[in-house]
Design an enzyme around this catalytic site. Structure first.
Site, PDB file in Angstrom:
ATOM      1  N   GLY A  46       0.845  -1.188   0.000  1.00 20.14           N
ATOM      2  CA  GLY A  46       0.000   0.000   0.000  1.00 20.14           C
ATOM      3  C   GLY A  46       0.878   1.234   0.000  1.00 20.14           C
ATOM      4  CD  GLN A  51       3.566   5.804   2.759  1.00 24.05           C
ATOM      5  OE1 GLN A  51       2.600   5.267   2.242  1.00 24.05           O
ATOM      6  NE2 GLN A  51       4.511   5.122   3.379  1.00 24.05           N
ATOM      7  CB  CYS A  90       5.248   2.270   7.504  1.00 20.31           C
ATOM      8  SG  CYS A  90       4.788   3.775   6.626  1.00 20.31           S
ATOM      9  CG  LEU A  91       6.562   1.055   1.428  1.00 21.51           C
ATOM     10  CD1 LEU A  91       5.930   1.366   0.080  1.00 21.51           C
ATOM     11  CD2 LEU A  91       7.676   0.030   1.264  1.00 21.51           C
ATOM     12  CG  HIS A 132      -0.529   1.312   7.290  1.00 21.91           C
ATOM     13  ND1 HIS A 132       0.383   0.946   8.256  1.00 21.91           N
ATOM     14  CD2 HIS A 132       0.139   2.113   6.417  1.00 21.91           C
ATOM     15  CE1 HIS A 132       1.553   1.524   7.984  1.00 21.91           C
ATOM     16  NE2 HIS A 132       1.430   2.227   6.869  1.00 21.91           N
ATOM     17  CD  GLU A 133      -1.242   2.535   2.701  1.00 23.02           C
ATOM     18  OE1 GLU A 133      -0.786   3.697   2.687  1.00 23.02           O
ATOM     19  OE2 GLU A 133      -0.524   1.545   2.917  1.00 23.02           O
ATOM     20  CG  HIS A 136       0.235   6.761   5.563  1.00 25.43           C
ATOM     21  ND1 HIS A 136       1.360   7.303   6.127  1.00 25.43           N
ATOM     22  CD2 HIS A 136       0.525   5.454   5.339  1.00 25.43           C
ATOM     23  CE1 HIS A 136       2.296   6.356   6.247  1.00 25.43           C
ATOM     24  NE2 HIS A 136       1.799   5.223   5.778  1.00 25.43           N
TER      25      HIS A 136
HETATM   26 CO    CO Z   1       2.759   3.425   5.753  1.00 26.73          CO
END
Ligand code: CO
Length: 161
Positions: A46, A51, A90-91, A132-133, A136
């Site tokens: 995701g 991000q 998380c990226l 999670h997204e 963000h």
């Molecule tokens: Co994330």
């Protein structure tokens, strides 16, 4: 299409509430395509617009299941139920993983790239990735919800979002 640079924590853009999408145009389509390429490049499941440095309520999720790629503009959670506790990453936090408890079921409403509203229900890992997204987009990072950080040897197949 292009791979964008991922914004790493700490960064202001990751901790602010993002602006609603108002134009469902070619520019949005390009952003979504770039987000997909970027998510795949970095082995994520995701990705949210902040991000890649964009202040916009845009997120994608693809956990490689029958749903395929879920594109969410201005998503909102309508209903949740149950509970699940699992490792999350998380990226924007490479190498950091922790256990996060979230509702096991979620119903959301969002708009697709053409501006059509849709409703989606998800359970388990997909529900986790979607939440999670959406977090963000409100500047909420998973680290604020971690109950226990995990060591590398405790991880098996955990993917980042
Ligand atoms: Co994330």
């Amino acid at each position: 299409m292009a791979i964008r640079k991922i914004v790493m924590h700490p960064a202001e853009i990751l901790e602010q509430s993002c602006k609603e999408v108002v134009r469902f145009d070619k520019k949005l389509a390009r952003i979504l395509d770039d987000m997909y390429d970027t998510m795949i490049e970095f082995d994520g499941v995701g990705l949210a617009a902040p991000q890649i440095g964009l202040d916009a309520r845009i997120a994608i999720v693809d956990i490689d299941d029958d749903f395929g790629t879920i594109e969410m503009m201005n998503p909102r959670i309508i209903e949740t139920s149950g509970e699940q506790t699992d490792p999350e990453g998380c990226l924007s936090f490479p190498g950091l993983y922790g256990e996060v408890t979230r509702p096991n079921y979620v119903m959301i409403k969002a708009f697709d790239r053409k501006g059509r509203e849709y409703t989606l229900e998800a359970e388990g890992f997909l529900a986790r990735a979607i939440q999670h997204e959406i977090d963000h987009l409100d500047g909420i990072l998973f680290t604020t919800k971690v109950s226990k950080y995990l060591k590398e040897e405790e991880l098996e197949g955990v993917e980042s979002e």
